[in-house]
Design a protein around this motif. Sequence first.
Motif, mmCIF file in Angstrom:
data_model
loop_
_atom_site.group_PDB
_atom_site.id
_atom_site.type_symbol
_atom_site.label_atom_id
_atom_site.label_comp_id
_atom_site.label_asym_id
_atom_site.label_seq_id
_atom_site.Cartn_x
_atom_site.Cartn_y
_atom_site.Cartn_z
ATOM 1 N N GLY A 9 0.891 -1.203 0.347
ATOM 2 C CA GLY A 9 0.011 0.362 -0.170
ATOM 3 C C GLY A 9 1.019 1.197 -0.002
ATOM 4 O O GLY A 9 2.202 1.360 0.212
ATOM 5 N N GLY A 10 0.303 2.466 -0.459
ATOM 6 C CA GLY A 10 0.855 3.528 0.149
ATOM 7 C C GLY A 10 0.230 4.469 -0.682
ATOM 8 O O GLY A 10 -0.762 4.949 -0.695
ATOM 9 N N LEU A 11 0.760 6.563 -0.842
ATOM 10 C CA LEU A 11 0.047 7.292 -1.504
ATOM 11 C C LEU A 11 0.542 6.860 -3.360
ATOM 12 O O LEU A 11 1.445 6.754 -3.239
ATOM 13 C CB LEU A 11 0.472 8.323 -1.114
ATOM 14 C CG LEU A 11 -0.196 9.518 -1.983
ATOM 15 C CD1 LEU A 11 -1.247 9.440 -1.250
ATOM 16 C CD2 LEU A 11 0.597 10.108 -1.217
ATOM 17 N N VAL A 12 -0.379 7.112 -3.921
ATOM 18 C CA VAL A 12 -0.504 8.159 -5.469
ATOM 19 C C VAL A 12 -1.561 8.390 -5.802
ATOM 20 O O VAL A 12 -2.289 9.203 -4.863
ATOM 21 C CB VAL A 12 -0.326 5.839 -6.050
ATOM 22 C CG1 VAL A 12 -2.431 5.662 -6.101
ATOM 23 C CG2 VAL A 12 -0.038 5.678 -7.493
ATOM 24 N N GLN A 13 -1.177 9.218 -7.019
ATOM 25 C CA GLN A 13 -1.762 10.166 -8.002
ATOM 26 C C GLN A 13 -2.737 9.517 -8.782
ATOM 27 O O GLN A 13 -2.624 8.512 -9.004
ATOM 28 C CB GLN A 13 -1.558 11.178 -8.726
ATOM 29 C CG GLN A 13 -0.042 11.909 -8.116
ATOM 30 C CD GLN A 13 0.131 13.152 -8.197
ATOM 31 O OE1 GLN A 13 1.655 12.375 -9.734
ATOM 32 N NE2 GLN A 13 -0.598 14.545 -9.306
ATOM 33 N N ALA A 14 -4.271 9.781 -8.683
ATOM 34 C CA ALA A 14 -5.027 9.216 -9.675
ATOM 35 C C ALA A 14 -5.132 8.984 -10.869
ATOM 36 O O ALA A 14 -3.795 9.505 -11.266
ATOM 37 C CB ALA A 14 -5.987 10.307 -10.288
ATOM 38 N N GLY A 15 -4.596 7.554 -11.357
ATOM 39 C CA GLY A 15 -4.567 7.144 -12.465
ATOM 40 C C GLY A 15 -3.230 6.579 -12.658
ATOM 41 O O GLY A 15 -3.006 5.475 -13.846
ATOM 42 N N GLY A 16 -3.094 6.098 -11.745
ATOM 43 C CA GLY A 16 -1.210 5.920 -11.231
ATOM 44 C C GLY A 16 -1.871 3.774 -10.851
ATOM 45 O O GLY A 16 -2.642 3.853 -11.444
ATOM 46 N N THR A 17 -0.730 3.537 -10.741
ATOM 47 C CA THR A 17 -0.627 1.591 -10.021
ATOM 48 C C THR A 17 -0.062 1.858 -8.941
ATOM 49 O O THR A 17 0.975 2.411 -8.315
ATOM 50 C CB THR A 17 -0.606 1.800 -11.838
ATOM 51 O OG1 THR A 17 -0.752 1.879 -12.353
ATOM 52 C CG2 THR A 17 0.052 -0.180 -11.351
ATOM 53 N N LYS A 86 -8.353 5.166 -8.894
ATOM 54 C CA LYS A 86 -10.040 6.817 -8.521
ATOM 55 C C LYS A 86 -9.473 7.129 -6.805
ATOM 56 O O LYS A 86 -8.775 6.404 -6.102
ATOM 57 C CB LYS A 86 -10.753 6.218 -9.223
ATOM 58 C CG LYS A 86 -10.659 5.696 -10.159
ATOM 59 C CD LYS A 86 -12.441 4.984 -11.101
ATOM 60 C CE LYS A 86 -12.383 4.633 -11.780
ATOM 61 N NZ LYS A 86 -14.356 4.389 -12.101
ATOM 62 N N PRO A 87 -9.896 8.301 -6.728
ATOM 63 C CA PRO A 87 -9.726 9.071 -5.526
ATOM 64 C C PRO A 87 -11.080 8.228 -4.462
ATOM 65 O O PRO A 87 -10.393 7.738 -3.551
ATOM 66 C CB PRO A 87 -10.420 10.195 -4.858
ATOM 67 C CG PRO A 87 -9.599 10.550 -6.650
ATOM 68 C CD PRO A 87 -10.324 9.338 -7.743
ATOM 69 N N GLY A 88 -11.564 7.063 -5.606
ATOM 70 C CA GLY A 88 -12.766 6.598 -4.497
ATOM 71 C C GLY A 88 -12.340 5.456 -4.210
ATOM 72 O O GLY A 88 -12.671 4.123 -3.656
ATOM 73 N N ASP A 89 -11.085 4.868 -4.552
ATOM 74 C CA ASP A 89 -10.587 3.390 -4.113
ATOM 75 C C ASP A 89 -9.708 3.723 -3.467
ATOM 76 O O ASP A 89 -9.270 3.218 -2.296
ATOM 77 C CB ASP A 89 -9.908 3.727 -5.173
ATOM 78 C CG ASP A 89 -10.046 2.952 -7.629
ATOM 79 O OD1 ASP A 89 -10.351 2.468 -6.445
ATOM 80 O OD2 ASP A 89 -9.164 3.301 -7.730
ATOM 81 N N THR A 90 -9.649 4.958 -2.391
ATOM 82 C CA THR A 90 -8.670 5.207 -1.306
ATOM 83 C C THR A 90 -9.044 4.594 0.190
ATOM 84 O O THR A 90 -10.276 4.651 0.245
ATOM 85 C CB THR A 90 -8.920 6.744 -1.007
ATOM 86 O OG1 THR A 90 -7.913 7.031 -1.766
ATOM 87 C CG2 THR A 90 -8.218 6.876 0.403
ATOM 88 N N ALA A 91 -9.095 3.128 0.616
ATOM 89 C CA ALA A 91 -9.082 2.417 1.406
ATOM 90 C C ALA A 91 -8.175 1.185 2.766
ATOM 91 O O ALA A 91 -6.769 2.323 1.589
ATOM 92 C CB ALA A 91 -10.394 1.586 0.992
ATOM 93 N N VAL A 92 -8.581 0.962 3.395
ATOM 94 C CA VAL A 92 -7.559 0.122 3.839
ATOM 95 C C VAL A 92 -8.113 -1.449 2.757
ATOM 96 O O VAL A 92 -8.917 -1.951 2.936
ATOM 97 C CB VAL A 92 -7.386 0.005 5.322
ATOM 98 C CG1 VAL A 92 -7.080 -1.040 6.085
ATOM 99 C CG2 VAL A 92 -7.394 1.231 6.054
ATOM 100 N N TYR A 93 -6.917 -2.247 2.155
ATOM 101 C CA TYR A 93 -7.396 -3.295 2.018
ATOM 102 C C TYR A 93 -6.859 -4.355 2.639
ATOM 103 O O TYR A 93 -5.931 -4.102 3.467
ATOM 104 C CB TYR A 93 -6.793 -3.362 0.910
ATOM 105 C CG TYR A 93 -7.325 -2.440 -1.060
ATOM 106 C CD1 TYR A 93 -7.568 -3.247 -1.956
ATOM 107 C CD2 TYR A 93 -7.024 -0.662 -0.593
ATOM 108 C CE1 TYR A 93 -8.353 -1.812 -2.919
ATOM 109 C CE2 TYR A 93 -8.001 -0.351 -1.054
ATOM 110 C CZ TYR A 93 -8.389 0.018 -2.405
ATOM 111 O OH TYR A 93 -8.884 0.185 -3.613
#
Length: 115
Positions: A9-17, A86-93
């Motif tokens: 996990g980590g921080l990524v910009q929208a459109g990233g992987t 997408k920003p909507g993917d932000t979550a704990v996985y």
Amino acid sequence: QVQLVESGGGLVQAGGTLRLSCAASGSGSSTNVMSWFRQAPGKQREFVASCSTSGIRSYADSVKGRFVISRDNAKSMVDLQMNSLKPGDTAVYYCSLVVGGERYWGQGTQVTVSL
């Protein structure tokens, strides 16, 4: 006893992987469907993807076409390749599987997608 440990996990910009990994150990951990769930703040925990021991994959509609779940030959690890985030993917996985009628969870890994 089953142990699941997520990473990636980590921080990524929208459109990233990002690519998440889950290492499983313990009795039955290689003989069941392994799944990814996620939970955003204030939201219900939701199903993301799963992979059976035979390689049958299932995805939530929200991630279909963007995420790919895979499982190694030894059935000891499951990955989640997350594309076009997408920003909507932000979550704990969370990595998860059911063994002996009980669902086991990893500790979770944070994914944050910025605008």
